[in-house]
Design an enzyme around this catalytic site. Sequence first.
Site, PDB file in Angstrom:
ATOM      1  N   SER A 162       0.512  -8.466   1.596  1.00 26.25           N
ATOM      2  CA  SER A 162      -1.059  -8.830   1.684  1.00 26.25           C
ATOM      3  C   SER A 162      -1.456  -8.363   2.767  1.00 26.25           C
ATOM      4  O   SER A 162      -1.088  -9.194   3.903  1.00 26.25           O
ATOM      5  CB  SER A 162      -1.636  -9.920   0.710  1.00 26.25           C
ATOM      6  OG  SER A 162      -3.216 -10.445   1.435  1.00 26.25           O
ATOM      7  N   HIS A 186       1.110  -1.068  -0.237  1.00 25.14           N
ATOM      8  CA  HIS A 186       0.445   0.034  -0.055  1.00 25.14           C
ATOM      9  C   HIS A 186       0.861   1.427  -0.020  1.00 25.14           C
ATOM     10  O   HIS A 186       0.475   2.621  -0.790  1.00 25.14           O
ATOM     11  CB  HIS A 186      -0.842   0.003   1.310  1.00 25.14           C
ATOM     12  CG  HIS A 186      -2.304  -0.908   1.212  1.00 25.14           C
ATOM     13  ND1 HIS A 186      -1.322  -2.419   2.924  1.00 25.14           N
ATOM     14  CD2 HIS A 186      -3.077  -1.491   0.390  1.00 25.14           C
ATOM     15  CE1 HIS A 186      -2.833  -2.885   2.364  1.00 25.14           C
ATOM     16  NE2 HIS A 186      -3.654  -2.501   1.054  1.00 25.14           N
ATOM     17  N   GLY A 202      -2.850  -1.510  -7.361  1.00 31.39           N
ATOM     18  CA  GLY A 202      -1.569  -2.417  -7.886  1.00 31.39           C
ATOM     19  C   GLY A 202      -1.624  -3.184  -8.475  1.00 31.39           C
ATOM     20  O   GLY A 202      -2.281  -4.356  -8.739  1.00 31.39           O
TER      21      GLY A 202
HETATM   22  P1  AMP Z   1      -6.395  -4.134  -0.443  1.00 35.69           P
HETATM   23  O1  AMP Z   1      -6.429  -3.143   1.054  1.00 35.69           O
HETATM   24  O2  AMP Z   1      -5.278  -5.341  -0.348  1.00 35.69           O
HETATM   25  O3  AMP Z   1      -7.511  -4.305  -0.926  1.00 35.69           O
HETATM   26  O4  AMP Z   1      -5.160  -3.192  -1.294  1.00 35.69           O
HETATM   27  C1  AMP Z   1      -5.346  -2.000  -2.193  1.00 35.69           C
HETATM   28  C2  AMP Z   1      -4.275  -1.724  -3.135  1.00 35.69           C
HETATM   29  O5  AMP Z   1      -2.901  -1.930  -2.552  1.00 35.69           O
HETATM   30  C3  AMP Z   1      -4.599  -2.622  -4.351  1.00 35.69           C
HETATM   31  O6  AMP Z   1      -4.938  -1.842  -5.199  1.00 35.69           O
HETATM   32  C4  AMP Z   1      -3.932  -4.264  -4.611  1.00 35.69           C
HETATM   33  O7  AMP Z   1      -3.445  -4.273  -5.330  1.00 35.69           O
HETATM   34  C5  AMP Z   1      -2.683  -2.511  -3.291  1.00 35.69           C
HETATM   35  N1  AMP Z   1      -1.889  -3.301  -3.446  1.00 35.69           N
HETATM   36  C6  AMP Z   1      -2.059  -4.766  -2.548  1.00 35.69           C
HETATM   37  N2  AMP Z   1      -0.952  -5.928  -1.798  1.00 35.69           N
HETATM   38  C7  AMP Z   1       0.404  -5.149  -2.575  1.00 35.69           C
HETATM   39  C8  AMP Z   1       1.319  -5.261  -3.004  1.00 35.69           C
HETATM   40  N3  AMP Z   1       1.849  -6.442  -2.271  1.00 35.69           N
HETATM   41  N4  AMP Z   1       2.351  -4.769  -4.159  1.00 35.69           N
HETATM   42  C9  AMP Z   1       1.391  -3.752  -4.673  1.00 35.69           C
HETATM   43  N5  AMP Z   1       0.253  -3.315  -4.599  1.00 35.69           N
HETATM   44  C10 AMP Z   1      -0.710  -3.643  -3.245  1.00 35.69           C
END
Ligand code: AMP
Length: 282
Positions: A185, A37, A147
């Site tokens: 993650s 993030h 991401g």
């Molecule tokens: P989330 O909180 O998991 O819904 O993710 C929010 C944003 O962060 C989304 O656009 C994801 O693709 C991005 N994201 C989550 N994990 C990663 C990572 N390891 N590398 C790059 N972007 C990420």
Amino acid sequence: MEFAKTVEAARRQAGAWKTEGCTIGLVPTMGYLHDGHASLIRRAAADNDKVVVSVFVNPMQFGVSEDLAEYPRDIERDGDVCRQNGVHLLFSPDAGELYPDGFCSFVDMSGLTDALCGRSRPALFRGVCTVVAKLFHIIQPHTAYFGQKDAQQLAIIRRMTADLNLPVNIVGCPVVREPDGLALSSRNKHLNPAERKAALCLSAGLAEGRRLLENGETDVRRIKAAVRAPMEAEPLARVDYAELVDADGMRPAAAAHRPLLCAAAVFIGATRLIDNFILDAE
Ligand code: AMP
């Protein structure tokens, strides 16, 4: 850094910045922020005058038997990460704020949402598209950052933005990993030490698939089998899918197709993890 819990407060702050002529970058998240993030936030801060991060664990994108209740949350820590990385507004509404009584309008998509994660999690992308469309309308950012880790989600958001003529630039950012290859993650928090070790079967399988593709292997079945092999050999793992698709349309693709998305999902115990890589045209 400003905080907003209501749509009205977020809209007022973002609107004031736009009136001043500032550019706004939006980073939508479900919180429990990590370096993945943070990489999106830093990119948004480099590109824009103001950065807005939303933290919202979106109930609409979870199926009834999925992990909504267990999804990790720590808004205090998220505030620290945002502050340290140059965020100007943290928008963290409650579910009732985004979905008040009587809410019944949705953004639905066909085709792109039928494969990969959409097949395994039928509620997912209707929830994602609906909440992202709402966030775009509330904040009205110039650019939004997503991401590549969620490659299907990124393709879907690009499509939705184009189809609905939403005036937002979409920027995809590279996957951030632990030194041993595990993609960061929020759900990694659920892994106990044995599961954390076992989770490496996902990046190991994808690395093997990439090696075959880069060495000229053209047999899609053989490539998919190679991606699955380390996951199938891991007693704590259960493969959800391992697929080769075209990176824009999410349709099954030949090994020579570019851009080619190789994506996989695996349950490690009760925790579902996803990862992928894309081969672009040279
Ligand atoms: P989330 O909180 O998991 O819904 O993710 C929010 C944003 O962060 C989304 O656009 C994801 O693709 C991005 N994201 C989550 N994990 C990663 C990572 N390891 N590398 C790059 N972007 C990420």
